[in-house]
Enzyme design. Structure first.
Site, PDB file in Angstrom:
ATOM      1  N   ARG A 111       0.970  -1.224   0.029  1.00 36.57           N
ATOM      2  CA  ARG A 111       0.023   0.102  -0.023  1.00 36.57           C
ATOM      3  C   ARG A 111       0.974   1.011   0.114  1.00 36.57           C
ATOM      4  NH1 ARG A 111      -5.592   1.080   3.283  1.00 36.57           N
ATOM      5  NH2 ARG A 111      -6.108  -0.058   1.360  1.00 36.57           N
ATOM      6  N   HIS A 138      -6.805   1.130  -6.872  1.00 39.69           N
ATOM      7  CA  HIS A 138      -7.164   0.313  -5.876  1.00 39.69           C
ATOM      8  C   HIS A 138      -7.773  -0.985  -6.394  1.00 39.69           C
ATOM      9  CE1 HIS A 138      -7.565  -1.315  -1.682  1.00 39.69           C
ATOM     10  NE2 HIS A 138      -8.637  -0.504  -1.260  1.00 39.69           N
ATOM     11  N   ASP A 229     -17.478   6.973  -1.820  1.00 40.86           N
ATOM     12  CA  ASP A 229     -16.510   6.754  -1.060  1.00 40.86           C
ATOM     13  C   ASP A 229     -16.017   8.036  -0.349  1.00 40.86           C
ATOM     14  OD1 ASP A 229     -13.934   5.757   0.051  1.00 40.86           O
ATOM     15  OD2 ASP A 229     -12.682   6.089  -1.930  1.00 40.86           O
ATOM     16  N   CYS A 268     -16.382   1.326   0.082  1.00 43.60           N
ATOM     17  CA  CYS A 268     -15.249   0.306   0.165  1.00 43.60           C
ATOM     18  C   CYS A 268     -15.005   0.444   1.758  1.00 43.60           C
ATOM     19  CB  CYS A 268     -14.082   0.743  -0.663  1.00 43.60           C
ATOM     20  SG  CYS A 268     -13.467   2.464  -0.072  1.00 43.60           S
ATOM     21  N   ARG A 296     -13.134  -8.769   0.395  1.00 42.77           N
ATOM     22  CA  ARG A 296     -11.756  -8.447   0.214  1.00 42.77           C
ATOM     23  C   ARG A 296     -11.110  -9.832   0.424  1.00 42.77           C
ATOM     24  NH1 ARG A 296      -9.913  -3.602   0.752  1.00 42.77           N
ATOM     25  NH2 ARG A 296      -8.083  -4.532  -0.015  1.00 42.77           N
TER      26      ARG A 296
HETATM   27  N1   CP Z   1     -11.201  -0.342   1.898  1.00 41.18           N
HETATM   28  C1   CP Z   1     -10.061  -0.671   2.126  1.00 41.18           C
HETATM   29  O1   CP Z   1      -9.010  -0.824   1.626  1.00 41.18           O
HETATM   30  O2   CP Z   1     -10.007  -0.440   3.486  1.00 41.18           O
HETATM   31  P1   CP Z   1      -8.719  -0.160   4.622  1.00 41.18           P
HETATM   32  O3   CP Z   1      -7.850   1.237   4.150  1.00 41.18           O
HETATM   33  O4   CP Z   1      -8.930  -0.501   5.731  1.00 41.18           O
HETATM   34  O5   CP Z   1      -7.745  -1.282   4.104  1.00 41.18           O
HETATM   35  N1  NVA Z   2     -10.243   6.583  -1.308  1.00 41.53           N
HETATM   36  C1  NVA Z   2      -9.734   6.077  -0.052  1.00 41.53           C
HETATM   37  C2  NVA Z   2      -9.921   4.620  -0.076  1.00 41.53           C
HETATM   38  C3  NVA Z   2      -9.542   3.989   1.351  1.00 41.53           C
HETATM   39  C4  NVA Z   2      -9.540   2.469   1.315  1.00 41.53           C
HETATM   40  C5  NVA Z   2      -8.462   6.549   0.155  1.00 41.53           C
HETATM   41  O1  NVA Z   2      -7.540   6.363  -0.648  1.00 41.53           O
HETATM   42  O2  NVA Z   2      -7.907   6.922   1.227  1.00 41.53           O
END
Ligand code: CP
Ligand code: NVA
Length: 310
Positions: A111, A138, A229, A268, A296
């Site tokens: 990430r 993502h 989102d 999400c 997930r």
């Molecule tokens: N939706 C998602 O990726 O959640 P997290 O940021 O908790 O991993």
């Molecule tokens: N768009 C959000 C998604 C989190 C899972 C972010 O990048 O923070």
């Protein structure tokens, strides 16, 4: 590993038939282990002996726990670290990190703040690299979202999905998947928050059906799925401005009423009730956000197997 590793960086890179097979595998694995304690191995334990590194430059709940449990259920194991736990946080390059970790583990999930960090990792790794979210996209999230829609009986080729709000990293992966799965995607984003034209154009050139309808009421009229989102993603520094610019893009009961009577709501997570979505929608009967979160795990098991299995 002698041949080129099979990465999972963007849905636009992967053939539709392979994404379809991943989704089928996710459904089958979910079904096969119904009722088992969550720590029980899948009967075939296909990743017995495999270990992946789970690396985080920013926070995570779902991605972190679902990848760890995915590896356990597949018979393998994982090692989680934040960049600050590693020399990466003190300036060691991502290129050297890629080469070193490739000697220790069978795959790497990252990430990252910047998508370029992910691509540099993949370019230098000798093992598969999986995208656990970047500022650009993502992809693992969208595989779980599509699994959720299919288990709700939706045929992806015959539905319309309306994205309401910021044209962010999650929205980009819906754009990238549109040509692969055949749904119609409607993007409803204010000026300054649109998905980049080049991503939309590339998807359209690949056959995606994407409409840009800025007015959220029109964008949700007769749609099958509404998605929201957060208005402030990790790394965004202009929260106050975003709250005001996106205020008219909140998903409310009124907006859901424009959609089909059996329309579903996806998010999400993490969610901010009273901002991008009202509590009555996300906690109401059309919302499938906790199935989506659970998926997930199942979708990523299929992704891990796809990437790691020889
Ligand atoms: N939706 C998602 O990726 O959640 P997290 O940021 O908790 O991993
Ligand atoms: N768009 C959000 C998604 C989190 C899972 C972010 O990048 O923070």
């Amino acid at each position: 590993m002698t041949s080129k590793p099979k990465h999972f960086l963007s849905l636009s890179d992967i053939p539709a038939s392979e994404l379809r097979a991943i989704l089928d595998e996710a459904h089958a694995r979910k079904k096969a282990r119904q009722g088992l304690p969550k720590g029980t191995l899948d009967a075939d334990a296909p990743l017995d002996g495999y270990t992946v590194a789970l690396l985080f430059e920013k926070s995570s709940t779902r991605t972190r726990f679902s990848f760890d449990m995915a590896m356990r259920q597949l018979g393998g194991s994982s090692i989680t670290a934040t960049s600050n736990d590693m020399q990466l946080g003190r300036g060691e390059t991502i290129e050297d990190t890629a080469k070193v970790l490739s000697r220790f583990v069978d795959g790497i999930m990252l990430r990252a703040n910047a998508h370029e960090t992910l691509t540099a990792l993949a370019h230098n790794a000798e093992v598969p690299v999986i995208n656990g979210l970047t500022d650009y996209n993502h992809p693992c999230q969208i595989m779980a979202d599509l699994q959720t829609l299919e288990e709700q009986g939706r045929d992806l080729k015959n539905i319309s999905i309306s994205w309401v709000g910021d044209g962010n990293n999650v929205a980009v992966s819906f754009v990238n998947a549109a040509a692969k799965f055949g749904y119609r995607l409607v993007l409803s984003c204010p000026d300054g928050y649109q998905v980049r034209g080049q991503d939309v154009e590339r998807a359209r050139a690949a056959g995606a059906r994407i409409d840009i309808i800025q007015d959220p009421s029109k964008a949700c009229t007769a749609t099958d799925v509404v998605i929201a989102d957060t208005w402030v993603s990790m790394g965004d520094t202009d929260a106050q401005k975003r709250m005001s610019d996106l205020a008219d893009w909140q998903v409310t009961q009124d907006l859901m009423q424009k959609a089909q009577a059996d329309a579903l709501f996806l998010h999400c997570l993490p969610a901010h009730r009273g901002e991008e979505v009202s509590a009555s929608v996300i906690d109401g009967p059309q919302s499938v956000v906790f199935d989506e979160a659970e998926n997930r795990l199942h979708a990523q098991k299929a992704i891990l197997k796809y990437c790691l299995e020889a």
